[in-house]
Design a protein around this motif. Sequence first.
Motif, PDB file in Angstrom:
ATOM      1  N   LEU A  95       0.847  -1.189   0.000  1.00  0.00           N
ATOM      2  CA  LEU A  95       0.000   0.000   0.000  1.00  0.00           C
ATOM      3  C   LEU A  95       0.882   1.238   0.000  1.00  0.00           C
ATOM      4  O   LEU A  95       1.664   1.453   0.922  1.00  0.00           O
ATOM      5  CB  LEU A  95      -0.906   0.005   1.231  1.00  0.00           C
ATOM      6  N   VAL A  96       0.766   2.059  -1.039  1.00  0.00           N
ATOM      7  CA  VAL A  96       1.538   3.297  -1.133  1.00  0.00           C
ATOM      8  C   VAL A  96       0.807   4.375  -0.340  1.00  0.00           C
ATOM      9  O   VAL A  96      -0.341   4.710  -0.631  1.00  0.00           O
ATOM     10  CB  VAL A  96       1.720   3.724  -2.603  1.00  0.00           C
ATOM     11  N   VAL A  97       1.486   4.913   0.688  1.00  0.00           N
ATOM     12  CA  VAL A  97       0.883   5.926   1.561  1.00  0.00           C
ATOM     13  C   VAL A  97       1.438   7.330   1.283  1.00  0.00           C
ATOM     14  O   VAL A  97       0.871   8.310   1.752  1.00  0.00           O
ATOM     15  CB  VAL A  97       1.099   5.544   3.037  1.00  0.00           C
ATOM     16  N   GLU A  98       2.537   7.422   0.587  1.00  0.00           N
ATOM     17  CA  GLU A  98       3.111   8.709   0.159  1.00  0.00           C
ATOM     18  C   GLU A  98       3.633   8.512  -1.262  1.00  0.00           C
ATOM     19  O   GLU A  98       4.020   7.392  -1.633  1.00  0.00           O
ATOM     20  CB  GLU A  98       4.261   9.137   1.084  1.00  0.00           C
ATOM     21  N   PRO A  99       3.603   9.599  -2.061  1.00  0.00           N
ATOM     22  CA  PRO A  99       3.476  11.025  -1.755  1.00  0.00           C
ATOM     23  C   PRO A  99       2.026  11.445  -1.499  1.00  0.00           C
ATOM     24  O   PRO A  99       1.085  10.697  -1.786  1.00  0.00           O
ATOM     25  CB  PRO A  99       4.016  11.688  -3.022  1.00  0.00           C
ATOM     26  N   ALA A 100       1.880  12.653  -0.972  1.00  0.00           N
ATOM     27  CA  ALA A 100       0.544  13.163  -0.691  1.00  0.00           C
ATOM     28  C   ALA A 100      -0.178  13.588  -1.965  1.00  0.00           C
ATOM     29  O   ALA A 100      -1.406  13.600  -2.013  1.00  0.00           O
ATOM     30  CB  ALA A 100       0.629  14.338   0.277  1.00  0.00           C
ATOM     31  N   GLN A 101       0.586  13.915  -2.995  1.00  0.00           N
ATOM     32  CA  GLN A 101       0.023  14.375  -4.250  1.00  0.00           C
ATOM     33  C   GLN A 101       0.652  13.595  -5.404  1.00  0.00           C
ATOM     34  O   GLN A 101       1.736  13.033  -5.261  1.00  0.00           O
ATOM     35  CB  GLN A 101       0.268  15.878  -4.440  1.00  0.00           C
ATOM     36  N   PRO A 102       0.002  13.549  -6.570  1.00  0.00           N
ATOM     37  CA  PRO A 102       0.610  12.900  -7.731  1.00  0.00           C
ATOM     38  C   PRO A 102       1.928  13.575  -8.112  1.00  0.00           C
ATOM     39  O   PRO A 102       2.170  14.741  -7.792  1.00  0.00           O
ATOM     40  CB  PRO A 102      -0.443  13.074  -8.829  1.00  0.00           C
ATOM     41  N   CYS A 103       2.771  12.807  -8.771  1.00  0.00           N
ATOM     42  CA  CYS A 103       4.070  13.324  -9.229  1.00  0.00           C
ATOM     43  C   CYS A 103       3.990  13.640 -10.725  1.00  0.00           C
ATOM     44  O   CYS A 103       3.411  12.865 -11.498  1.00  0.00           O
ATOM     45  CB  CYS A 103       5.172  12.294  -8.995  1.00  0.00           C
ATOM     46  N   VAL A 104       4.575  14.746 -11.117  1.00  0.00           N
ATOM     47  CA  VAL A 104       4.655  15.115 -12.527  1.00  0.00           C
ATOM     48  C   VAL A 104       6.088  14.893 -12.975  1.00  0.00           C
ATOM     49  O   VAL A 104       7.020  15.525 -12.473  1.00  0.00           O
ATOM     50  CB  VAL A 104       4.240  16.582 -12.752  1.00  0.00           C
ATOM     51  N   VAL A 105       6.284  13.986 -13.927  1.00  0.00           N
ATOM     52  CA  VAL A 105       7.607  13.669 -14.467  1.00  0.00           C
ATOM     53  C   VAL A 105       7.776  14.493 -15.729  1.00  0.00           C
ATOM     54  O   VAL A 105       7.189  14.185 -16.774  1.00  0.00           O
ATOM     55  CB  VAL A 105       7.735  12.165 -14.756  1.00  0.00           C
ATOM     56  N   GLU A 106       8.562  15.560 -15.609  1.00  0.00           N
ATOM     57  CA  GLU A 106       8.693  16.505 -16.714  1.00  0.00           C
ATOM     58  C   GLU A 106       9.299  15.847 -17.952  1.00  0.00           C
ATOM     59  O   GLU A 106       8.873  16.122 -19.083  1.00  0.00           O
ATOM     60  CB  GLU A 106       9.548  17.700 -16.278  1.00  0.00           C
ATOM     61  N   ALA A 107      10.301  14.993 -17.746  1.00  0.00           N
ATOM     62  CA  ALA A 107      10.977  14.397 -18.902  1.00  0.00           C
ATOM     63  C   ALA A 107      10.022  13.557 -19.738  1.00  0.00           C
ATOM     64  O   ALA A 107      10.178  13.460 -20.965  1.00  0.00           O
ATOM     65  CB  ALA A 107      12.140  13.538 -18.427  1.00  0.00           C
ATOM     66  N   ALA A 108       9.031  12.954 -19.118  1.00  0.00           N
ATOM     67  CA  ALA A 108       8.067  12.125 -19.850  1.00  0.00           C
ATOM     68  C   ALA A 108       6.746  12.839 -20.077  1.00  0.00           C
ATOM     69  O   ALA A 108       5.840  12.264 -20.696  1.00  0.00           O
ATOM     70  CB  ALA A 108       7.826  10.826 -19.088  1.00  0.00           C
ATOM     71  N   ALA A 109       6.640  14.069 -19.575  1.00  0.00           N
ATOM     72  CA  ALA A 109       5.383  14.817 -19.681  1.00  0.00           C
ATOM     73  C   ALA A 109       4.210  13.965 -19.196  1.00  0.00           C
ATOM     74  O   ALA A 109       3.137  13.929 -19.797  1.00  0.00           O
ATOM     75  CB  ALA A 109       5.150  15.302 -21.116  1.00  0.00           C
ATOM     76  N   CYS A 110       4.452  13.279 -18.062  1.00  0.00           N
ATOM     77  CA  CYS A 110       3.454  12.326 -17.550  1.00  0.00           C
ATOM     78  C   CYS A 110       3.189  12.607 -16.074  1.00  0.00           C
ATOM     79  O   CYS A 110       4.123  12.853 -15.299  1.00  0.00           O
ATOM     80  CB  CYS A 110       3.961  10.896 -17.743  1.00  0.00           C
ATOM     81  N   ARG A 111       1.935  12.567 -15.721  1.00  0.00           N
ATOM     82  CA  ARG A 111       1.515  12.773 -14.341  1.00  0.00           C
ATOM     83  C   ARG A 111       1.123  11.404 -13.762  1.00  0.00           C
ATOM     84  O   ARG A 111       0.163  10.799 -14.220  1.00  0.00           O
ATOM     85  CB  ARG A 111       0.343  13.741 -14.292  1.00  0.00           C
ATOM     86  N   ILE A 112       1.877  10.935 -12.757  1.00  0.00           N
ATOM     87  CA  ILE A 112       1.631   9.609 -12.195  1.00  0.00           C
ATOM     88  C   ILE A 112       1.143   9.753 -10.751  1.00  0.00           C
ATOM     89  O   ILE A 112       1.519  10.677 -10.035  1.00  0.00           O
ATOM     90  CB  ILE A 112       2.891   8.722 -12.248  1.00  0.00           C
TER      91      ILE A 112
END
Length: 297
Positions: free
Chosen positions: A154-171
């Motif tokens: 169970l992933v409890v962190e991060p508190a917010q989604p991560c934006v990977v600029e190099a891939a222009a992808c929001r995970i």
Amino acid sequence: MIRPTHLAFRLALLAFVGASQAVQAQPMQLPGAQPFNAPGTQQAAPPGTAAPAAPRAPTMPAIRVAGEEAIIGRVLRHNGGLGEAVFEKTATGFGLKLTADGFQSSNLVEPCAVSFGEAPLPVTSLGRPAGVPRYRLEAPICPIVFDVLDGAFLVVEPAQPCVVEAAACRIDPRGLWGPDARTLPARAKEIESARGVAERAVREGYRVLTAKADAVEQRAIAREQASFSAERELVCRSFQREGQLGFCGARLTEARAASIRARLGLSNEPAKAPVRPRPPRPAAPAPGAGPLPLTPQ
């Protein structure tokens, strides 16, 4: 002068009157009744009338809490469908190979995926703050913290989604990573049984917490207990086939039971069965001590 016959008669009469008065002074006693105490004596209480035993303190049943071996080498998927994670043992400890799913930053309906590398990234142990093993993945693009459960994490962190600029992808890796949901129907009975055990453990755990708390703490515990179902529904609503099988709910309930036991200072490891000593082996017979041959030598 009184004749001897009259004197003997009077003495016998006096003796009879005295005996009658003594008998009348004794209280009547029915057959089978306890004997009366003499004046100034004390009678012991009959057996079995001791003070009632103190009520037994409430306890929480033990539950099985899986360790790292429950996920090593298994392919786990985010919400039972997308992405891929493999927890592996490395030369220095443990590592995680991860590919996370997401959506393009400029178009949140267009799917994308981000690989954290071909080799597993090292993870750092954070102990068991919630009763289960917790690790941190030190990934620059998106550090995550996760709890190890039975066949899932169970992933409890991060508190917010991560934006990977190099891939222009929001995970958004938060939530439960477990087996492919298509493999779970064969385990439906196992999942149902595990959830039932965990539900009972959680109820008993909250009961023990309440018994040990003061009035202010009891209100906080009641609010926590009431909100757990809503929190579980929020996390598990995206897990595939959750409404049919309840895999995510079972694992989160087990995690909550482990957390309560940790707060109570109880071990999450089941008690080991006592080792029974082996019976001694019979001594080997001495040479020549065997049965005599029936045929002549």
